[in-house]
Design an enzyme around this catalytic site. Structure first.
Site, PDB file in Angstrom:
ATOM      1  N   ASN A  10     -16.329  -6.057  -4.305  1.00 55.10           N
ATOM      2  CA  ASN A  10     -15.558  -6.323  -3.083  1.00 55.10           C
ATOM      3  C   ASN A  10     -15.951  -5.349  -1.982  1.00 55.10           C
ATOM      4  O   ASN A  10     -16.114  -5.737  -0.823  1.00 55.10           O
ATOM      5  CB  ASN A  10     -14.055  -6.237  -3.364  1.00 55.10           C
ATOM      6  CG  ASN A  10     -13.504  -7.538  -3.896  1.00 55.10           C
ATOM      7  OD1 ASN A  10     -13.372  -8.509  -3.146  1.00 55.10           O
ATOM      8  ND2 ASN A  10     -13.210  -7.591  -5.187  1.00 55.10           N
ATOM      9  N   ARG A  15      -5.848   2.949 -10.124  1.00 61.65           N
ATOM     10  CA  ARG A  15      -4.803   3.950 -10.352  1.00 61.65           C
ATOM     11  C   ARG A  15      -3.530   3.490  -9.664  1.00 61.65           C
ATOM     12  O   ARG A  15      -3.581   2.991  -8.535  1.00 61.65           O
ATOM     13  CB  ARG A  15      -5.171   5.317  -9.765  1.00 61.65           C
ATOM     14  CG  ARG A  15      -6.392   5.943 -10.330  1.00 61.65           C
ATOM     15  CD  ARG A  15      -6.300   6.207 -11.804  1.00 61.65           C
ATOM     16  NE  ARG A  15      -5.307   7.204 -12.176  1.00 61.65           N
ATOM     17  CZ  ARG A  15      -4.992   7.494 -13.440  1.00 61.65           C
ATOM     18  NH1 ARG A  15      -5.565   6.846 -14.428  1.00 61.65           N
ATOM     19  NH2 ARG A  15      -4.099   8.424 -13.706  1.00 61.65           N
ATOM     20  N   HIS A  48      -6.086  -8.648  -5.099  1.00 67.39           N
ATOM     21  CA  HIS A  48      -5.630  -8.852  -6.478  1.00 67.39           C
ATOM     22  C   HIS A  48      -6.138 -10.201  -6.985  1.00 67.39           C
ATOM     23  O   HIS A  48      -6.045 -11.213  -6.271  1.00 67.39           O
ATOM     24  CB  HIS A  48      -4.093  -8.815  -6.528  1.00 67.39           C
ATOM     25  CG  HIS A  48      -3.577  -8.946  -7.923  1.00 67.39           C
ATOM     26  ND1 HIS A  48      -3.545  -7.885  -8.815  1.00 67.39           N
ATOM     27  CD2 HIS A  48      -3.123 -10.025  -8.611  1.00 67.39           C
ATOM     28  CE1 HIS A  48      -3.074  -8.310  -9.975  1.00 67.39           C
ATOM     29  NE2 HIS A  48      -2.806  -9.606  -9.876  1.00 67.39           N
ATOM     30  N   THR A  97       2.885  -1.936  -1.054  1.00 66.48           N
ATOM     31  CA  THR A  97       4.210  -1.328  -0.955  1.00 66.48           C
ATOM     32  C   THR A  97       4.515  -0.683  -2.309  1.00 66.48           C
ATOM     33  O   THR A  97       3.695  -0.766  -3.231  1.00 66.48           O
ATOM     34  CB  THR A  97       5.288  -2.383  -0.625  1.00 66.48           C
ATOM     35  OG1 THR A  97       5.309  -3.331  -1.690  1.00 66.48           O
ATOM     36  CG2 THR A  97       5.012  -3.073   0.699  1.00 66.48           C
ATOM     37  N   ASP A 132       1.772  -4.685  -6.759  1.00 69.25           N
ATOM     38  CA  ASP A 132       1.224  -6.046  -6.655  1.00 69.25           C
ATOM     39  C   ASP A 132       2.189  -7.046  -6.007  1.00 69.25           C
ATOM     40  O   ASP A 132       1.991  -8.257  -6.128  1.00 69.25           O
ATOM     41  CB  ASP A 132       0.784  -6.601  -8.030  1.00 69.25           C
ATOM     42  CG  ASP A 132      -0.446  -5.900  -8.576  1.00 69.25           C
ATOM     43  OD1 ASP A 132      -1.204  -5.314  -7.786  1.00 69.25           O
ATOM     44  OD2 ASP A 132      -0.652  -5.943  -9.801  1.00 69.25           O
TER      45      ASP A 132
HETATM   46  C1  GRF Z   1     -11.422  -7.470  -8.484  1.00 73.59           C
HETATM   47  O1  GRF Z   1     -11.217  -8.654  -9.230  1.00 73.59           O
HETATM   48  C2  GRF Z   1     -10.175  -7.092  -7.738  1.00 73.59           C
HETATM   49  O2  GRF Z   1      -9.430  -8.196  -7.319  1.00 73.59           O
HETATM   50  C3  GRF Z   1      -9.403  -6.316  -8.774  1.00 73.59           C
HETATM   51  O3  GRF Z   1     -10.369  -5.596  -9.491  1.00 73.59           O
HETATM   52  C4  GRF Z   1     -11.620  -6.270  -9.411  1.00 73.59           C
HETATM   53  C5  GRF Z   1     -12.577  -5.285  -8.823  1.00 73.59           C
HETATM   54  O4  GRF Z   1     -13.880  -5.796  -8.744  1.00 73.59           O
HETATM   55  N1  GRF Z   1      -8.375  -5.521  -8.157  1.00 73.59           N
HETATM   56  P1  GRF Z   1     -14.962  -5.077  -7.844  1.00 73.59           P
HETATM   57  O5  GRF Z   1     -14.971  -3.606  -8.278  1.00 73.59           O
HETATM   58  O6  GRF Z   1     -14.579  -5.252  -6.423  1.00 73.59           O
HETATM   59  O7  GRF Z   1     -16.261  -5.753  -8.189  1.00 73.59           O
END
Ligand code: GRF
Length: 212
Positions: free
Chosen positions: A14, A87, A105, A137, A141
Site C-alpha cells: 500500500n 501495532r 483495512h 479513533t 478498526d
Molecule cells: C493490507 O491488506 C492492509 O489492508 C492491512 O495489512 C495489509 C498490509 O499490506 N492493514 P501491505 O504491507 O500494504 O502490502
C-alpha cells in the site's frame, strides 16, 4: 503542499502504491516498527527517508507510542497514514493525530475488524468482500469510514486469491482517500463523521455471484 508520514510493519505494497500514485502532497517519511519490514527498502529506493522505531526496544506501549510520535512529528506531517501497521496504538497517541490519521483495512467494515479477514469471510461464505479506508479513533478498526471498495468472492477463491483481489482495490482507494484529505475534501467533523465535500455521488451495484 501537505506532508504525509506513512507507518508500515511489513511488505509495504500500500505504501508503494502511494509512492507511485500522483498525489497532491509530499510523502515526507516512512516509519516502521520492524527493522525487517520489506517496505523500508522500497521507500529508500524511492528516495524517501525510512526510519525504524522498533517496538521491542521499548518497555511498554506508552514509551513506544511516545518515541513513535517524536519520530513522526519531526517530519511535521499533516496526515499520518497507517499502511499495514500492525501495532495497536494507545489512546493518547490516537487523540494526538485526531482527524489526520487514517488506516486501510482489508474488509468491508464494520464486518471483520481485526485479523484474518479473508479467511473469516471465506469461512462465512459471504459473496461480497472488500476493503475500507477510515479515520483512526480509539475504537479499533471502527473509525469513521471515508471510502470502501467491494469485490466478489468467487467460487474457487482461497485466502490468497481473495486477498489479491482485495489488495488491488486497497491500492486504488487509499490513494483516493489521501487525495481527498490533501485537498481538504474530506474531514472528520465534530460529530465524529467523515464528511466528503463537493462530491458527486456515483458508484455501481455489485451483485455476486451475479444474476442470470
Ligand atoms: C493490507 O491488506 C492492509 O489492508 C492491512 O495489512 C495489509 C498490509 O499490506 N492493514 P501491505 O504491507 O500494504 O502490502
Amino acid at each position: 503542499m501537505k506532508n504525509i508520514v506513512i507507518l508500515i510493519s511489513g511488505r509495504g505494497s500500500n505504501m508503494q502504491a502511494l509512492l507511485e500514485a500522483t498525489l497532491p502532497c509530499r510523502i515526507a517519511a516512512v516509519i516502521s516498527n520492524r527493522a525487517e519490514a520489506e517496505g523500508l527498502d522500497i521507500a529508500r529506493a524511492h528516495g524517501i527517508p525510512a526510519v525504524v522505531i522498533e517496538h521491542r526496544d521499548y518497555p511498554d506501549r506508552d514509551s513506544f507510542d511516545a518515541a513513535l510520535a517524536r519520530a513522526i512529528d519531526s517530519f511535521a506531517p499533516d496526515i499520518v497514514a497507517l499502511a499495514g501497521f500492525m501495532r495497536i496504538l494507545g489512546a493518547n497517541f490516537v487523540s494526538r493525530y485526531h482527524g489526520r490519521m487514517i488506516n486501510i483495512h482489508p474488509s468491508l467494515l464494520p464486518a471483520y475488524s481485526g485479523l484474518d479477514t479473508h479467511a473469516r469471510a471465506l469461512q462465512d461464505g459471504v459473496k461480497i468482500h472488500g476493503c475500507t479506508v477510515h479515520f483512526v479513533t480509539r475504537d479499533l478498526d471502527h473509525g469513521p469510514i471515508i471510502i470502501q471498495a467491494a469485490v466478489p468472492v468467487l467460487r474457487d477463491d482461497n485466502e490468497q486469491t481473495l486477498a489479491a483481489r482485495v489488495l488491488r482495490e486497497e491500492h486504488r482507494i487509499y490513494a483516493q482517500a489521501i487525495r481527498w484529505l490533501c485537498k481538504d475534501r474530506v474531514v472528520l467533523n465534530v460529530k465524529g463523521h467523515a464528511v466528503l465535500r463537493h462530491r458527486k455521488q456515483s458508484g455501481h451495484t455489485l451483485v455476486s455471484p451475479g444474476l442470470e
